[in-house]
Design an enzyme around this catalytic site. Sequence first.
Site, PDB file in Angstrom:
ATOM      1  N   ARG A  23       6.673  -5.152   8.141  1.00 28.18           N
ATOM      2  CA  ARG A  23       5.273  -5.600   7.991  1.00 28.18           C
ATOM      3  C   ARG A  23       4.680  -6.089   9.311  1.00 28.18           C
ATOM      4  NH1 ARG A  23       3.445  -6.954   2.587  1.00 28.18           N
ATOM      5  NH2 ARG A  23       4.235  -5.189   1.395  1.00 28.18           N
ATOM      6  N   ARG A  27      -1.584  -8.527   7.595  1.00 30.54           N
ATOM      7  CA  ARG A  27      -2.689  -9.481   7.515  1.00 30.54           C
ATOM      8  C   ARG A  27      -2.575 -10.663   8.459  1.00 30.54           C
ATOM      9  NH1 ARG A  27      -2.291  -9.597   1.096  1.00 30.54           N
ATOM     10  NH2 ARG A  27      -0.146  -9.555   1.845  1.00 30.54           N
ATOM     11  N   ARG A  36      -9.339  -4.273   7.990  1.00 26.08           N
ATOM     12  CA  ARG A  36      -9.176  -4.502   6.550  1.00 26.08           C
ATOM     13  C   ARG A  36     -10.457  -5.055   5.920  1.00 26.08           C
ATOM     14  NH1 ARG A  36      -8.662  -5.224   1.971  1.00 26.08           N
ATOM     15  NH2 ARG A  36      -6.862  -5.919   0.750  1.00 26.08           N
ATOM     16  N   ASP A  72       2.412   2.766   2.336  1.00 30.62           N
ATOM     17  CA  ASP A  72       3.085   1.903   1.368  1.00 30.62           C
ATOM     18  C   ASP A  72       4.105   2.726   0.592  1.00 30.62           C
ATOM     19  OD1 ASP A  72       2.738  -1.032   0.301  1.00 30.62           O
ATOM     20  OD2 ASP A  72       3.305   0.232  -1.388  1.00 30.62           O
ATOM     21  N   TYR A 149       8.616  -0.535 -10.051  1.00 34.44           N
ATOM     22  CA  TYR A 149       7.143  -0.565 -10.092  1.00 34.44           C
ATOM     23  C   TYR A 149       6.615   0.391 -11.153  1.00 34.44           C
ATOM     24  CZ  TYR A 149       7.178  -3.519  -6.012  1.00 34.44           C
ATOM     25  OH  TYR A 149       7.379  -4.585  -5.183  1.00 34.44           O
TER      26      TYR A 149
END
Length: 341
Positions: A23, A27, A36, A72, A149
């Site tokens: 990562r 963010r 973003r 992702d 998921y």
Amino acid sequence: MNENFLRACRGEKTQPVPVWFMRQAGRYLPEYQQIRGKADFLTMCKTPELAAEVTLQPVDLLGVDAAILFSDILVPLEAMGTGLSFQEGRGPVITPAVRSWDEFSILHSVDPEKEIPFVFDTIRILRKELSNRVPLIGFAGAPFTLATYLIEGGSSKSFINVKKMFFSQPDLFRAIMDLITEVTIKYLSAQIEAGAQAIQLFDTWGGILTRQDFRDGALVYARRIFNAIRDRGVPMIYFVYNGGHLLDLIRRSGADVFGLDWRTDIATALKDLGSDAVIQGNLDPCLLFLPEERLRERIADILAQGLAAKAHIFNLGHGVLPEIPPEKVKLAINIIHELSL
Ligand code: CP3
């Protein structure tokens, strides 16, 4: 080209030890937030110019020794026929959650270059823009992690639906895993053809399983992937988060490099992996909140333990958290390079 990452993957000890962070595009970086702010996360993934731009941010700003494709692990699930969205505060949502043969019947195999073209376009842009700088890592989710998921319909705490299916509908579980595995082999092969120079398989949830269930429900599928793509000749990294109790099994996956989270220290992990293993890890991301001198001590400790492995790639034990100050991430990278020169 800075080859330290690829050399370490192949088992060479390097000075300095190469470092990249899971990562590393995310963010916590104001430069990421700026992009973003104009596009949602999936739009960024599907717009090669934007995905390439944020992939390059940590290379330009922080001096990492490898870039990792911005995308992702859940992107291929959408191509297989599910709905995928990322909702603020809730994380990823997969619709429908696949828990019956009827729901399974909506899924299909994937022709990656046709159905996920933006990933390969991003890789091709990146190889051009990265020329003679650092290698590019491609990735996929491991089948068990993707199945969590798909079957839970998103993130989970108890994983009751996936475990229930594994134990009470083993034929359906196997059919799902076979399909995900087949798609993942094609997806990673296409990433390598487009220019990925190493690949990482993320098994974020493999560690929720007992040893027996990890072997039968996760490892066999991961091993199938490594066996299928080994001949393509790029280093393969297997990261099982929370996998400290599984390391001797993980060692038999066929991967070249083993990712470690922070819970198992490297010295202990090497007892199960063997000292001829190449390892990647394993600073607790929250240790980046330490003041500089104490951070330096903790990094020095990990580097010292890493010397006992065949080769060591420095990383965090999991992804960079959005709350971590970017200057601390940069400081850590500088310290890692300086202490291992
Ligand atoms: O590491 C990198 O910089 C490359 C890009 C990357 C992302 N996700 C970007 C991302 C990679 C390799 C992943 C893998 C991934 N995605 C995993 C395996 C690794 C791990 O973290 O355990 C998993 C489980 C996912 C699924 C996922 N994606 C979740 C649960 C979430 C929501 C949680 C969150 O942090 O928001 C995501 C979203 C996501 N993936 C973001 C990023 C940068 C945040 C998106 C945003 O900007 O809002």
